[in-house]
Design an enzyme around this catalytic site. Sequence first.
Site, PDB file in Angstrom:
ATOM      1  N   GLY A 253       0.841  -1.189   0.000  1.00 38.06           N
ATOM      2  CA  GLY A 253       0.000   0.000   0.000  1.00 38.06           C
ATOM      3  C   GLY A 253       0.877   1.240   0.000  1.00 38.06           C
TER       4      GLY A 253
ATOM      5  N   GLN B 162       2.963   9.917   1.621  1.00 43.51           N
ATOM      6  CA  GLN B 162       4.240   9.218   1.447  1.00 43.51           C
ATOM      7  C   GLN B 162       4.963   9.629   0.170  1.00 43.51           C
ATOM      8  OE1 GLN B 162       2.359   5.147   2.229  1.00 43.51           O
ATOM      9  NE2 GLN B 162       4.337   4.959   3.239  1.00 43.51           N
TER      10      GLN B 162
ATOM     11  N   CYS C 255       6.017  -0.184   7.420  1.00 48.66           N
ATOM     12  CA  CYS C 255       5.592   0.962   6.625  1.00 48.66           C
ATOM     13  C   CYS C 255       6.770   1.420   5.771  1.00 48.66           C
ATOM     14  CB  CYS C 255       5.147   2.096   7.549  1.00 48.66           C
ATOM     15  SG  CYS C 255       4.665   3.589   6.661  1.00 48.66           S
ATOM     16  N   LEU C 256       6.527   1.701   4.496  1.00 47.62           N
ATOM     17  CA  LEU C 256       7.616   2.125   3.605  1.00 47.62           C
ATOM     18  C   LEU C 256       8.271   3.413   4.096  1.00 47.62           C
ATOM     19  CD1 LEU C 256       6.036   1.417   0.095  1.00 47.62           C
ATOM     20  CD2 LEU C 256       7.710   0.032   1.337  1.00 47.62           C
TER      21      LEU C 256
ATOM     22  N   HIS D  71      -4.344   1.024   7.751  1.00 46.11           N
ATOM     23  CA  HIS D  71      -3.005   1.633   7.769  1.00 46.11           C
ATOM     24  C   HIS D  71      -2.956   2.844   6.819  1.00 46.11           C
ATOM     25  CE1 HIS D  71       1.563   1.214   7.893  1.00 46.11           C
ATOM     26  NE2 HIS D  71       1.397   2.010   6.846  1.00 46.11           N
ATOM     27  N   GLU D  72      -3.497   2.676   5.603  1.00 44.73           N
ATOM     28  CA  GLU D  72      -3.422   3.754   4.600  1.00 44.73           C
ATOM     29  C   GLU D  72      -4.358   4.911   4.965  1.00 44.73           C
ATOM     30  OE1 GLU D  72      -0.931   3.522   2.747  1.00 44.73           O
ATOM     31  OE2 GLU D  72      -0.581   1.386   3.064  1.00 44.73           O
TER      32      GLU D  72
ATOM     33  N   HIS E 149      -2.685   7.022   7.374  1.00 46.37           N
ATOM     34  CA  HIS E 149      -1.752   7.932   6.689  1.00 46.37           C
ATOM     35  C   HIS E 149      -2.474   9.203   6.241  1.00 46.37           C
ATOM     36  CE1 HIS E 149       2.203   6.182   6.279  1.00 46.37           C
ATOM     37  NE2 HIS E 149       1.756   5.044   5.793  1.00 46.37           N
TER      38      HIS E 149
HETATM   39 CO    CO Z   1       2.658   3.194   5.725  1.00 49.13          CO
END
Ligand code: CO
Length: 182
Positions: free
Chosen positions: A51, A56, A97-98, A139-140, A143
């Site tokens: 995701g 991000q 998480c990226l 999670h997204e 964000h």
């Molecule tokens: Co993330």
Amino acid sequence: MLPIDADNLKLVKYPDPLLHTPCAQVTEFGPELEALARSMIGMMYKSRGVGLAGPQIGLGQMIFVANPDGQPSECEKAYINPVILEQDGQEVIEEGCLSLPGINCRVKRATLVRIRAQDVQGNTFEETGAGLLARIFQHEIDHLHGILLSDKMSPVARLANRRTLRELEERHEQATGKPSDE
Ligand code: CO
């Protein structure tokens, strides 16, 4: 016009304040948004994520892309202006998480989540995610509200990950010349 270059996306990492800034609604739909979603999906695969959300890539707008398969498949999709309608169940699973490379921590999330969102053309749809997809949705959407995995950490997890967090903070300070407020 989107305020970022869709052909040249850069991953924003902790503790960049952009990640803690709540997003605005997307109001313009069409080819430009579609191209952005496609670039975000490409970046998600390249980074080996499942995701990726607007903040991000430095875009403060309510868009995320997801694919629980983690590689090109018919499950890849963009979600614009998503809201959670219903959720059910509960499980604690380790998550990454990226934007927080090297960090993993256990997070309690619902196991079943129904959302309403729009596609890149502005059409409204509803979708129910179970298991990993439910977790990705939560999670997204976090964000998009400026909430990061690091905000969900227990004091114990924060302690366990303190060295990696500190390294990310130092890298950010070096890159921007600003001390982080984390
Ligand atoms: Co993330």
